[in-house]
Each structure stands twice: as C-alpha cells, then as structure tokens.
Design an enzyme around this catalytic site. Structure first.
Site, PDB file in Angstrom:
ATOM      1  N   SER A 191      -1.482  -4.358   8.203  1.00 47.11           N
ATOM      2  CA  SER A 191      -0.626  -5.411   8.775  1.00 47.11           C
ATOM      3  C   SER A 191      -0.815  -6.799   8.176  1.00 47.11           C
ATOM      4  O   SER A 191      -0.170  -7.744   8.641  1.00 47.11           O
ATOM      5  CB  SER A 191      -0.811  -5.513  10.310  1.00 47.11           C
ATOM      6  OG  SER A 191      -0.217  -4.408  10.951  1.00 47.11           O
TER       7      SER A 191
ATOM      8  N   VAL B 242       0.851  -1.207   0.000  1.00 44.05           N
ATOM      9  CA  VAL B 242       0.000   0.000   0.000  1.00 44.05           C
ATOM     10  C   VAL B 242       0.880   1.247   0.000  1.00 44.05           C
ATOM     11  O   VAL B 242       0.677   2.197  -0.757  1.00 44.05           O
ATOM     12  CB  VAL B 242      -0.915   0.001   1.244  1.00 44.05           C
ATOM     13  CG1 VAL B 242      -1.624   1.332   1.414  1.00 44.05           C
ATOM     14  CG2 VAL B 242      -1.923  -1.136   1.166  1.00 44.05           C
ATOM     15  N   ASP B 243       1.903   1.209   0.855  1.00 44.92           N
ATOM     16  CA  ASP B 243       2.822   2.357   1.020  1.00 44.92           C
ATOM     17  C   ASP B 243       3.452   2.725  -0.328  1.00 44.92           C
ATOM     18  O   ASP B 243       3.449   3.885  -0.756  1.00 44.92           O
ATOM     19  CB  ASP B 243       3.908   1.932   2.021  1.00 44.92           C
ATOM     20  CG  ASP B 243       4.586   3.096   2.709  1.00 44.92           C
ATOM     21  OD1 ASP B 243       5.531   2.847   3.470  1.00 44.92           O
ATOM     22  OD2 ASP B 243       4.180   4.257   2.482  1.00 44.92           O
TER      23      ASP B 243
ATOM     24  N   GLY C 254      -0.130  -7.781   5.096  1.00 47.16           N
ATOM     25  CA  GLY C 254       0.787  -8.105   3.985  1.00 47.16           C
ATOM     26  C   GLY C 254       2.163  -8.443   4.532  1.00 47.16           C
ATOM     27  O   GLY C 254       2.348  -9.478   5.182  1.00 47.16           O
ATOM     28  N   VAL C 255       3.072  -7.523   4.337  1.00 49.95           N
ATOM     29  CA  VAL C 255       4.464  -7.718   4.810  1.00 49.95           C
ATOM     30  C   VAL C 255       4.489  -8.030   6.307  1.00 49.95           C
ATOM     31  O   VAL C 255       5.303  -8.801   6.788  1.00 49.95           O
ATOM     32  CB  VAL C 255       5.284  -6.444   4.514  1.00 49.95           C
ATOM     33  CG1 VAL C 255       6.625  -6.417   5.225  1.00 49.95           C
ATOM     34  CG2 VAL C 255       5.488  -6.314   3.011  1.00 49.95           C
TER      35      VAL C 255
HETATM   36  N1  APR Z   1      -4.839  -1.208  -2.429  1.00 51.90           N
HETATM   37  C1  APR Z   1      -5.425  -1.898  -1.411  1.00 51.90           C
HETATM   38  N2  APR Z   1      -4.807  -2.872  -0.730  1.00 51.90           N
HETATM   39  C2  APR Z   1      -3.533  -3.175  -1.089  1.00 51.90           C
HETATM   40  C3  APR Z   1      -2.844  -2.494  -2.128  1.00 51.90           C
HETATM   41  C4  APR Z   1      -3.562  -1.478  -2.808  1.00 51.90           C
HETATM   42  N3  APR Z   1      -3.010  -0.777  -3.823  1.00 51.90           N
HETATM   43  N4  APR Z   1      -1.586  -3.031  -2.231  1.00 51.90           N
HETATM   44  C5  APR Z   1      -1.500  -4.000  -1.314  1.00 51.90           C
HETATM   45  N5  APR Z   1      -2.657  -4.108  -0.622  1.00 51.90           N
HETATM   46  C6  APR Z   1      -3.009  -5.025   0.472  1.00 51.90           C
HETATM   47  C7  APR Z   1      -2.146  -6.230   0.669  1.00 51.90           C
HETATM   48  O1  APR Z   1      -2.587  -7.277  -0.166  1.00 51.90           O
HETATM   49  C8  APR Z   1      -2.379  -6.540   2.141  1.00 51.90           C
HETATM   50  O2  APR Z   1      -3.580  -7.284   2.288  1.00 51.90           O
HETATM   51  O3  APR Z   1      -2.856  -4.278   1.678  1.00 51.90           O
HETATM   52  C9  APR Z   1      -2.621  -5.172   2.775  1.00 51.90           C
HETATM   53  C10 APR Z   1      -1.464  -4.627   3.606  1.00 51.90           C
HETATM   54  O4  APR Z   1      -0.246  -5.044   3.035  1.00 51.90           O
HETATM   55  P1  APR Z   1       1.097  -4.146   3.094  1.00 51.90           P
HETATM   56  O5  APR Z   1       0.966  -3.017   2.158  1.00 51.90           O
HETATM   57  O6  APR Z   1       2.237  -5.102   2.942  1.00 51.90           O
HETATM   58  O7  APR Z   1       1.099  -3.520   4.555  1.00 51.90           O
HETATM   59  P2  APR Z   1       1.525  -4.148   5.964  1.00 51.90           P
HETATM   60  O8  APR Z   1       1.298  -5.611   6.032  1.00 51.90           O
HETATM   61  O9  APR Z   1       0.858  -3.260   6.977  1.00 51.90           O
HETATM   62  O10 APR Z   1       3.102  -3.930   6.014  1.00 51.90           O
HETATM   63  C11 APR Z   1       3.596  -2.619   6.074  1.00 51.90           C
HETATM   64  O11 APR Z   1       5.026  -2.992   4.220  1.00 51.90           O
HETATM   65  O12 APR Z   1       4.971  -1.785   2.296  1.00 51.90           O
HETATM   66  C12 APR Z   1       5.622  -1.920   3.477  1.00 51.90           C
HETATM   67  O13 APR Z   1       6.382   0.299   3.975  1.00 51.90           O
HETATM   68  C13 APR Z   1       5.453  -0.698   4.340  1.00 51.90           C
HETATM   69  O14 APR Z   1       7.080  -1.468   5.903  1.00 51.90           O
HETATM   70  C14 APR Z   1       5.690  -1.290   5.696  1.00 51.90           C
HETATM   71  C15 APR Z   1       5.032  -2.653   5.594  1.00 51.90           C
END
Ligand code: APR
Length: 171
Positions: free
Chosen positions: A121, A32-33, A123-124
């Site tokens: 939270s 997402v970030d 995803g990563v």
């Molecule tokens: N729109 C909606 N949901 C999304 C998108 C998008 N464009 N891209 C990814 N996702 C979903 C993923 O599939 C997951 O279910 O958002 C959820 C959160 O995933 P992450 O983005 O990996 O976030 P998180 O698990 O909170 O980890 C945060 O990951 O990207 C890095 O900089 C960020 O270090 C931080 C960590």
C-alpha cells in the site's frame, strides 16, 4: 520467526512465497503486481483468472490473501493480497494489518517456511511509509505464525530506513 529487512527486487527473492501487492481484480497492474506478472509469466495470471471465475467472482476484497503458482519466479508460490488505499478520513490500519496476517495464514497452510513481503500500500495506494512500516512489522510480529523467516523487501533507501526503524521500535 526471524524478521529481516533488505533492499531489493521482490521478484528476485529466493524464498518459498512472495507476497504480491495486488488489486481486487487479481488481473495485474503496475508496481510489484506488474513486476511479478512480468517476471513470473502467464501461468500466474491464468490461475488468477481461474480464481476470479470460481472463488472470487467479485474480486479479492482488501485485507484478504490467496495463493497461486509463482510461474518462473525463483519461489514456489505467490500470495496475492489487496492493500487498502490510504485515506485521511478513515482509519484503514486494520485492513493493512490483515494483509500481513492473512498472507501468513495462507503461507502456513501451504507449508511455506520463508515469505517475502513488499511494502504493501505504500506505492499507488499512497500510505505513508513510516506508518505502513509500523503496521506491517507489528502485524507480522503478533501474528503467531510458524513461518521461519519473514523478509521485508524494500525498493528504496527511504523504505528500507522506515522498515528498519519500525522493526527496532517493535522490539
Ligand atoms: N520489488 C519490491 N518492491 C517494489 C517493487 C519490486 N519489484 N516494485 C515496486 N515496489 C515498491 C514500491 O516502491 C512501493 O514502496 O512496492 C511498494 C508498493 O507499491 P505498489 O506496487 O504500487 O503497491 P500498492 O501501493 O499496494 O498499490 C497496489 O498498484 O500496481 C498496482 O495492481 C496494483 O492496483 C494495485 C496497486
């Protein structure tokens, strides 16, 4: 407050505020970030850098939230929040709930009427979707926020199903 659950890309949501699943550095990442910074453009990172050099010299702690411009995203603000990394040994549920209540508090301060959340939270940071969905939907329902609509924007059918089920279970 209306709580909706949709499948889609959070960077394409026409809402007042989009919540970013950031990390403590506030300087971008993947998921997402990465999508928010890529599509929102450099203005977002510029404000994040400003926040790091002023209010958050050591970074944004997990569970907290802070707003910046949304740059060229179709919304007015990005609310950056840092989810907890999932742990099998420590219960960090309160931190994940706090990401939602703090983001809604910031949204209220801004006067945002509609707020889009990703599945923070899951995803990563490896939180199991169904547990994260339960925590997220309950935190939003119990936040007592004046925001008119909270929209959970899910990137996969699995996540959509998990949040739909959690929302139904929350009543
Ligand atoms: N729109 C909606 N949901 C999304 C998108 C998008 N464009 N891209 C990814 N996702 C979903 C993923 O599939 C997951 O279910 O958002 C959820 C959160 O995933 P992450 O983005 O990996 O976030 P998180 O698990 O909170 O980890 C945060 O990951 O990207 C890095 O900089 C960020 O270090 C931080 C960590």
């Amino acid at each position: 407050m209306r709580i909706t659950v949709v499948r889609g890309d959070i960077t394409q949501q026409h809402v007042d505020a989009v919540v970013n699943a950031a990390n403590s550095s506030l300087l971008g990442g993947g998921g997402v970030d990465g999508a928010i910074h890529r599509r929102g453009g450099p203005a977002i990172l510029a404000e994040c850098r400003e926040l790091r050099s002023s209010r958050y010299p050591d970074g944004l702690p997990a569970g907290q939230a802070v707003a910046t411009t949304a740059g060229s995203l179709p919304c007015r603000w990005v609310i950056h929040t840092v989810g907890p990394v999932h742990s099998r040994h420590e219960d960090r549920s309160a931190l994940l709930a706090s990401c939602h209540t703090e983001s809604l508090r910031v949204a209220g301060e801004l006067g945002a009427e509609t707020v889009a959340f990703p599945a923070i939270s899951t995803g990563v940071y490896r939180w199991p979707l169904s547990h994260a969905a339960q925590i997220a939907t309950r935190a939003v329902k119990n936040a007592g926020s004046q925001v008119a609509e909270v929209r959970f924007v899910l990137f996969s059918e699995e996540a959509l199903a998990a949040f739909r089920a959690a929302l139904e279970a929350a009543g």
